[in-house]
Design an enzyme around this catalytic site. Structure first.
Site, PDB file in Angstrom:
ATOM      1  N   TYR A 144     -29.127 -12.867 -10.114  1.00  0.00           N
ATOM      2  CA  TYR A 144     -29.484 -12.153  -8.862  1.00  0.00           C
ATOM      3  C   TYR A 144     -30.802 -11.395  -8.979  1.00  0.00           C
ATOM      4  CZ  TYR A 144     -29.089  -8.775  -5.222  1.00  0.00           C
ATOM      5  OH  TYR A 144     -29.196  -7.761  -4.161  1.00  0.00           O
ATOM      6  N   LYS A 148     -34.072 -12.549  -6.633  1.00  0.00           N
ATOM      7  CA  LYS A 148     -34.582 -11.660  -5.651  1.00  0.00           C
ATOM      8  C   LYS A 148     -36.150 -11.394  -5.808  1.00  0.00           C
ATOM      9  CE  LYS A 148     -32.567  -9.722  -2.886  1.00  0.00           C
ATOM     10  NZ  LYS A 148     -31.973  -9.943  -1.306  1.00  0.00           N
TER      11      LYS A 148
HETATM   12  N1  LIG Z   1     -24.898  -4.246  -1.160  1.00  0.00           N
HETATM   13  C1  LIG Z   1     -26.003  -3.584  -1.820  1.00  0.00           C
HETATM   14  O1  LIG Z   1     -25.924  -2.592  -2.541  1.00  0.00           O
HETATM   15  C2  LIG Z   1     -27.319  -4.158  -1.663  1.00  0.00           C
HETATM   16  C3  LIG Z   1     -28.630  -3.602  -2.132  1.00  0.00           C
HETATM   17  C4  LIG Z   1     -30.025  -4.023  -1.986  1.00  0.00           C
HETATM   18  C5  LIG Z   1     -30.152  -5.097  -1.536  1.00  0.00           C
HETATM   19  N2  LIG Z   1     -29.202  -5.817  -1.016  1.00  0.00           N
HETATM   20  C6  LIG Z   1     -29.355  -7.056  -0.099  1.00  0.00           C
HETATM   21  O2  LIG Z   1     -28.799  -6.829   0.903  1.00  0.00           O
HETATM   22  C7  LIG Z   1     -28.697  -8.459   1.426  1.00  0.00           C
HETATM   23  C8  LIG Z   1     -27.259  -8.192   1.983  1.00  0.00           C
HETATM   24  O3  LIG Z   1     -26.374  -7.811   0.885  1.00  0.00           O
HETATM   25  P1  LIG Z   1     -24.653  -7.432   1.629  1.00  0.00           P
HETATM   26  O4  LIG Z   1     -24.421  -6.365   0.572  1.00  0.00           O
HETATM   27  O5  LIG Z   1     -24.809  -7.116   2.894  1.00  0.00           O
HETATM   28  O6  LIG Z   1     -23.917  -8.802   0.947  1.00  0.00           O
HETATM   29  P2  LIG Z   1     -22.963  -9.673   1.655  1.00  0.00           P
HETATM   30  O7  LIG Z   1     -22.618 -10.585   0.770  1.00  0.00           O
HETATM   31  O8  LIG Z   1     -22.023  -8.818   2.485  1.00  0.00           O
HETATM   32  O9  LIG Z   1     -23.795 -10.186   2.879  1.00  0.00           O
HETATM   33  C9  LIG Z   1     -24.300 -11.633   2.480  1.00  0.00           C
HETATM   34  C10 LIG Z   1     -24.127 -12.688   3.837  1.00  0.00           C
HETATM   35  O10 LIG Z   1     -24.897 -13.656   3.347  1.00  0.00           O
HETATM   36  C11 LIG Z   1     -24.465 -14.810   3.924  1.00  0.00           C
HETATM   37  N3  LIG Z   1     -24.744 -16.031   3.174  1.00  0.00           N
HETATM   38  C12 LIG Z   1     -24.751 -16.372   1.920  1.00  0.00           C
HETATM   39  N4  LIG Z   1     -25.312 -17.382   1.546  1.00  0.00           N
HETATM   40  C13 LIG Z   1     -25.728 -17.969   2.724  1.00  0.00           C
HETATM   41  C14 LIG Z   1     -26.233 -19.302   3.204  1.00  0.00           C
HETATM   42  N5  LIG Z   1     -26.465 -20.064   2.221  1.00  0.00           N
HETATM   43  N6  LIG Z   1     -26.743 -19.542   4.407  1.00  0.00           N
HETATM   44  C15 LIG Z   1     -26.357 -18.371   5.254  1.00  0.00           C
HETATM   45  N7  LIG Z   1     -25.725 -17.321   5.117  1.00  0.00           N
HETATM   46  C16 LIG Z   1     -25.602 -17.102   3.733  1.00  0.00           C
HETATM   47  C17 LIG Z   1     -22.772 -14.769   3.613  1.00  0.00           C
HETATM   48  O11 LIG Z   1     -21.916 -15.312   4.237  1.00  0.00           O
HETATM   49  C18 LIG Z   1     -22.813 -13.077   3.976  1.00  0.00           C
HETATM   50  O12 LIG Z   1     -22.565 -13.038   5.264  1.00  0.00           O
HETATM   51  C19 LIG Z   1     -28.639  -9.130   0.348  1.00  0.00           C
HETATM   52  O13 LIG Z   1     -30.056  -9.820   0.537  1.00  0.00           O
HETATM   53  C20 LIG Z   1     -28.721  -8.333  -0.963  1.00  0.00           C
HETATM   54  O14 LIG Z   1     -29.515  -8.774  -1.941  1.00  0.00           O
HETATM   55  C21 LIG Z   1     -27.798  -5.299  -1.186  1.00  0.00           C
HETATM   56  C1  LIG Z   2     -19.297   0.576 -13.962  1.00  0.00           C
HETATM   57  C2  LIG Z   2     -18.679   0.904 -12.809  1.00  0.00           C
HETATM   58  C3  LIG Z   2     -18.176   2.390 -12.650  1.00  0.00           C
HETATM   59  C4  LIG Z   2     -18.560  -0.040 -11.655  1.00  0.00           C
HETATM   60  C5  LIG Z   2     -17.984   0.351 -10.510  1.00  0.00           C
HETATM   61  C6  LIG Z   2     -18.981   0.268  -9.555  1.00  0.00           C
HETATM   62  C7  LIG Z   2     -20.006  -0.764  -9.220  1.00  0.00           C
HETATM   63  C8  LIG Z   2     -19.107  -1.746  -8.806  1.00  0.00           C
HETATM   64  C9  LIG Z   2     -21.112  -0.476  -8.448  1.00  0.00           C
HETATM   65  C10 LIG Z   2     -21.732   0.742  -8.934  1.00  0.00           C
HETATM   66  C11 LIG Z   2     -23.389   0.493  -8.603  1.00  0.00           C
HETATM   67  C12 LIG Z   2     -23.486  -0.815  -7.805  1.00  0.00           C
HETATM   68  C13 LIG Z   2     -24.635  -1.524  -7.481  1.00  0.00           C
HETATM   69  C14 LIG Z   2     -24.590  -2.907  -6.998  1.00  0.00           C
HETATM   70  C15 LIG Z   2     -23.169  -3.513  -7.235  1.00  0.00           C
HETATM   71  C16 LIG Z   2     -21.842  -2.771  -7.375  1.00  0.00           C
HETATM   72  C17 LIG Z   2     -22.229  -1.808  -8.373  1.00  0.00           C
HETATM   73  C18 LIG Z   2     -22.620  -2.176  -9.793  1.00  0.00           C
HETATM   74  C19 LIG Z   2     -25.684  -3.972  -6.800  1.00  0.00           C
HETATM   75  C20 LIG Z   2     -26.139  -4.308  -8.441  1.00  0.00           C
HETATM   76  C21 LIG Z   2     -25.554  -4.716  -5.739  1.00  0.00           C
HETATM   77  C22 LIG Z   2     -26.923  -5.785  -5.560  1.00  0.00           C
HETATM   78  C23 LIG Z   2     -28.009  -4.711  -5.185  1.00  0.00           C
HETATM   79  O1  LIG Z   2     -29.187  -5.450  -4.836  1.00  0.00           O
HETATM   80  C24 LIG Z   2     -27.986  -3.394  -6.042  1.00  0.00           C
HETATM   81  C25 LIG Z   2     -29.396  -2.475  -5.727  1.00  0.00           C
HETATM   82  O2  LIG Z   2     -30.689  -2.748  -5.910  1.00  0.00           O
HETATM   83  O3  LIG Z   2     -29.073  -1.743  -4.961  1.00  0.00           O
HETATM   84  C26 LIG Z   2     -26.859  -2.845  -6.365  1.00  0.00           C
HETATM   85  C27 LIG Z   2     -27.112  -1.564  -7.495  1.00  0.00           C
HETATM   86  C28 LIG Z   2     -25.790  -0.773  -7.305  1.00  0.00           C
END
Ligand SMILES: NC(=O)c1ccc[n+]([C@@H]2O[C@H](COP(=O)([O-])OP(=O)(O)OC[C@H]3O[C@@H](n4cnc5c(N)ncnc54)[C@H](O)[C@@H]3O)[C@@H](O)[C@H]2O)c1
Ligand SMILES: CC(C)=CCC[C@@H](C)[C@H]1CC[C@H]2C3=C(CC[C@]12C)[C@@]1(C)CC[C@H](O)[C@@H](C(=O)O)[C@@H]1CC3
Length: 345
Positions: A144, A148
């Protein structure tokens, strides 16, 4: 010479708009008077003022239909980090992002706002108040993160004054809030299986958790301030709550808010990380025969046991960013939004 007709700057598209962040972004854009096209492989809701286009972002023709007359594209689609599928990440985050850029050019889109991640610099060791000039991770901790990084580079390199096409990357960290399918559900699942009794490390590590509405606010500011000659062009911006919190205090507040006990017993970080690596290796070897999904992956353990918080000073200075919902309020709203995950529900 034919004049190119500029699409209305109140028309935008959200790629990944059916997801957690994407849907919050769509709702706020509609509130602000934008006409929104959602492009996603799935449709999860309906909303007045929003047109849905179901398709894969690797399919340029499908994308072009959704980008017609659009001036701003938000790209927040990605496979879930937990899928750990190298080929899928390569196809969607790298090849697919190239396709998105190409489609933007062909459709005459002016601005592309990418949702990147602060994790692009995370290698598993402490990060304290890092600015955006920290180099990308040389040894990304998972597929991932690896993809990214490539995705962010592609988008920022595509920024071109000559082509009247401007790009920016938003790097949120630890997004949480109502409807998040990751953080709270995984945490509660682990608690229900008795796995949340332990604190990994000494529990003093500070981390950014960012409320989804603050992340949305950062995206909209970015889109509205991005223009020719603005300092935002081709830049990456951390968007955080600007309130680093102890990882285990944050987890405990969510758990206790939902009626579960807070973790109490300490385990050495290196021991848990070693076990997580071993489990990951076993799952990898067994993959052709059986799908094993360990709760404590090396990435999760590293995130749980190290400092990782980032400065959002650049976003404050260049786009006037300030978090709109403070952490305490954000945690309360989040806990309230998950009645079905309460203990005993
Ligand atoms: N959740 C976090 O903590 C977090 C933190 C930092 C960055 N991000 C970034 O934010 C963005 C959104 O994350 P999220 O948590 O809302 O995830 P999410 O999984 O809820 O949303 C992602 C969406 O992308 C769609 N998708 C996936 N593959 C696709 C494809 N091939 N074509 C069209 N649509 C597609 C999925 O159906 C989904 O609706 C991502 O780029 C993720 O890398 C998330
Ligand atoms: C070890 C433990 C206590 C797990 C339970 C919580 C985790 C599921 C949760 C804590 C920090 C989260 C996190 C992400 C996913 C879910 C966690 C690991 C990301 C890796 C998701 C993808 C994003 O791009 C990351 C970011 O840079 O923000 C998230 C970092 C924090």
């Amino acid at each position: 010479m034919a004049t190119r007709i500029r699409p209305s700057n109140k028309r935008c598209a959200v790629i990944g708009g059916s997801g957690f962040l994407g849907r919050h972004l769509v709702e706020r854009l509609v509130d602000r008077g934008y006409a929104v096209a959602v492009f996603d492989i799935r449709q999860t809701y309906e909303l007045p003022g929003v047109n849905f286009y179901q398709g894969d972002l690797c399919d340029k023709h499908a994308l072009l239909t959704a980008l017609k007359d659009v001036s701003i594209v938000f790209h927040c689609a990605s496979p879930a980090p937990a899928s750990d599928d190298r080929a899928l990440f390569q196809r969607v985050n790298i090849d697919g992002t190239r396709t998105v850029i190409q489609a933007c050019h062909e459709a005459g889109v002016q601005k592309l706002v990418l949702t990147s991640s602060a994790s692009v610099v995370f290698e598993g060791s402490d990060i304290k108040n890092a600015k955006e000039d920290l180099p990308y991770a040389k040894r990304p901790i998972d597929y991932y993160t690896e993809t990214k990084i490539q995705q962010e580079k592609l988008v920022l390199e595509a920024c071109s004054k000559e082509m009247d096409f401007f790009t920016i990357a938003i790097r949120p960290h630890g997004i949480f809030g109502p409807r998040d399918p990751q953080l709270v559900p995984i945490l509660v699942d682990a608690a229900r299986r008795g796995k949340m009794k332990f604190i990994i490390g000494d529990g003093s590590n500070l981390v950014d958790f960012t409320y989804v509405e603050n992340v949305v606010h950062g995206h909209i500011l970015a889109a509205e301030r991005l223009k020719a000659d603005s300092p935002l062009c081709a830049q990456a911006y951390h968007i955080t709550n600007d309130e680093p919190v102890r990882f285990w205090d944050f987890m405990s507040q969510i758990l206790v808010g939902l009626g579960y006990s807070a973790p109490r017993y300490h385990l050495p970080y290196m021991l848990v990380y070693g076990i997580a690596l071993l489990l990951w290796l076993i799952a990898f070897i067994m993959r052709p025969l059986v799908q094993i999904k360990p709760t404590f992956t090396p990435m999760r353990v590293a995130l749980a046991g190290t400092h990782h918080y980032y400065s959002c000073a650049r976003a404050k200075q260049d786009m006037g960013y300030q978090p709109v919902v403070p952490l305490k309020e954000a945690i309360a709203r989040t806990v309230e939004s998950y009645p079905h995950l309460r203990k005993g529900a």
